[in-house]
Design an enzyme around this catalytic site. Structure first.
Site, short mmCIF file in Angstrom:
data_model
loop_
_atom_site.label_atom_id
_atom_site.label_comp_id
_atom_site.label_asym_id
_atom_site.label_seq_id
_atom_site.Cartn_x
_atom_site.Cartn_y
_atom_site.Cartn_z
CD GLU A 43 34.76 19.14 18.74
OE1 GLU A 43 33.50 19.92 19.46
OE2 GLU A 43 34.76 18.47 18.63
CB CYS A 60 34.62 26.43 23.09
SG CYS A 60 36.01 24.94 23.37
CD GLU A 114 30.14 30.69 23.47
OE1 GLU A 114 29.33 30.96 22.71
OE2 GLU A 114 30.79 29.40 23.63
#
Ligand code: NAD
Length: 488
Positions: free
Chosen positions: A247, A281, A382
């Site tokens: 993940e 996330c 990110e």
């Protein structure tokens, strides 16, 4: 001062080399705990204990035993929810309200998997009358579970519940920045007197995680974290072709069409980006707004941002806490500067808030960068901090193309009142979760995970249990007869 230990083979113990690590409050940089810092040698002991336990009586447990175990863990989480929430806020800086929500979700996760495990049954396959053919689900074996610092116990729960529920044994390694709730959780598990080695805790850094990924005695490694570590785990896992679940990160577009309910869309644009100071996330930091409402939308956000209450997560009025570490703080400020250098317009934030209370700790103002274009680094990478980057789009096709033009594929949201458009976008966006007219909800019943570079596999839901099982075809011939095929 909190002191943590390792839990290996049913025993609390110090690392072999007595390593410790100071755990620091992100709110004021004070030392809040001394955590055991393990090395590869400790990880090897934990793996050996888990291996032995897997090959022992633990294999004889029934689905009822394991469902009961998960329900008992949920009860203990409920019992200690306040204590756990305090530890989580202390260690991560997130608000107590958010940590309390996490604890509720964690108990719900254990209960969900308890129900699923209890309903497990193999299938009997159609076969000739003298044959019993069954499809059976069996545990994979020793599971190495590696978790990040943003949702320490929640991410651990998503892995531990299905791993134990499916009958595996576990070695968990939380982030060495945030071991406190996983340590307390292990104390809860220790109350349940499981056979030694079924559940092991090894706190430490990357080398401990790497040992779990490399060990030939680990059958599955499930990792939540960044792409860099994910890549190295994937490579290491080839040593014995162990099962992997990854993940990873996200670059998640939050797309607002002109026909949306703008009151809700403005409000949720803030929730999407600023929960846990954007260290989520699935954070919706990449805001994309249709041209005709873009300026008004930015103005409305600009009015709200200065009113966000930044502060210690334990204070009732606080809406946003600090970021996790000095390293994160520096990285986020660097990303903001890179955005400005590329031509983005800083509307609000982009710095440490003013005032004595913010001098120590990893504080950042909620930040809005407008007039971002899809080519800029801040629209691609990110950020993992309290930053909204706003892009303008002119058509559905342009929004879709820009949103999908990312190596990531974790989550996306669409705001519109047009059901047809909502459906078209939901189908065309290549992300593991697509919300329409909402942001962030997830629950144990629905799968969680990413397309493309956001990961491999899924957590939660039925598939979140299946990932911890092997499928076996059991074929029993009740009346064997010689075939005489060869040399008869
Ligand atoms: P990280 O990758 O630095 O660390 C995660 C964990 O892996 C830690 O326990 C760390 O000690 C360990 N680790 C680091 N290097 C390793 C290696 N080479 N081998 C084995 N283990 C290693 O990530 P982080 O900074 O703790 O977390 C932030 C990242 O996690 C972000 O990118 C975020 O998007 C991602 N994340 C993803 C999800 C999701 O569900 N997809 C959820 C939360 C966080």
């Amino acid at each position: 001062m909190i002191q943590t230990q390792l839990y290996i083979d049913g025993q609390w113990q110090s690392p072999i080399d007595h390593g410790t690590r100071a755990i620091v409050s992100p709110a004021d940089e004070s030392v809040i705990a001394q955590a055991a810092e393990a090395t590869r040698a400790d990880a090897r002991l934990a793996i050996a204990a888990a291996r032995k336990a897997f090959d022992g009586p633990w294999r004889q447990t029934t689905i009822r035993d394991r469902a009961r175990l998960l329900n008992k863990i949920a009860e203990l989480i409920d019992r200690d929810a306040e204590k756990l929430a305090h530890l989580e806020s202390l260690n991560t800086g997130k608000t107590l309200t958010e940590s309390r929500t996490d604890m509720g979700d964690i108990a719900a996760t254990f209960r969900y998997f308890a129900g699923l495990v209890a309903s497990e049954s193999g299938a009997v396959n159609e076969a000739p009358h003298h044959v019993i053919s069954r499809t059976l689900r069996e545990p994979v074996g020793v599971c190495g579970l590696i978790t990040p610092w943003n949702y320490p116990l929640l991410q651990a729960a998503w892995k531990i519940a299905p791993a134990l529920g499916a009958g595996n044994t576990v070695v968990i390694k939380p982030s060495n920045l945030t071991p406190l709730t996983t340590h307390h959780f292990t104390q809860l598990v220790a109350e349940l007197n499981l056979p030694p080695g079924v559940f092991n805790l090894v706190t430490g850094g990357a080398e401990v995680g790497a040992e779990l990924a490399e060990s030939l005695d680990v059958d599955l490694v499930s990792f939540t974290g960044g792409a860099y570590a994910g890549e190295s785990i994937m490579k290491a896992a080839t040593g014995n072709f162990k099962r992997i679940g990854l993940e990873l990160g996200g670059k998640n577009p939050n797309i607002v069409f002109a026909d949306a309910d703008l009151d809700a869309a403005v409000d949720y644009a803030l929730n999407a980006a600023f929960f846990h100071a954007g260290q989520v996330c699935s954070a919706g930091s990449r805001l994309m707004v249709e041209d005709s409402i873009y300026d008004a939308f930015i103005n409305r956000l600009a009015e709200r941002l200065p009113r966000i209450v930044i502060g210690n997560g334990f204070h009732g009025e606080t809406q946003m806490g600090p970021v996790q570490s000095a390293q994160q703080h520096e990285k986020i400020l660097g990303m903001v500067q890179a955005g400005i250098a590329e031509g983005a317009r800083l509307v609000h934030g982009g710095k440490r808030p003013a005032g004595d209370v913010y001098k120590k700790g990893y504080w950042l103002e909620p930040t809005l960068l407008a007039d971002v274009t899809a080519e800029m680094k801040i629209a691609k990478e990110e950020i993992f901090g309290p930053v909204i980057t706003a892009e303008r789009f002119r058509s559905e096709e342009e929004a879709l193309r820009a949103a999908n033009d990312t190596p990531y594929g974790l989550a996306a949201a669409v705001w519109t009142r047009d059901l047809d458009k909502a459906n078209r976008m939901s189908r065309a966006l290549r992300f593991g979760t697509v919300w329409v007219n909402d942001y962030h909800p997830y629950f144990p019943e629905a799968p969680w995970g990413g397309y493309k570079a956001s990961g491999i596999g899924r957590e939660l839901a039925r598939i979140g249990l299946d990932e911890y099982t092997e499928l076996k075809h059991s074929y029993i011939n009740l009346a064997p007869k010689a075939m005489g095929w060869f040399g008869a």
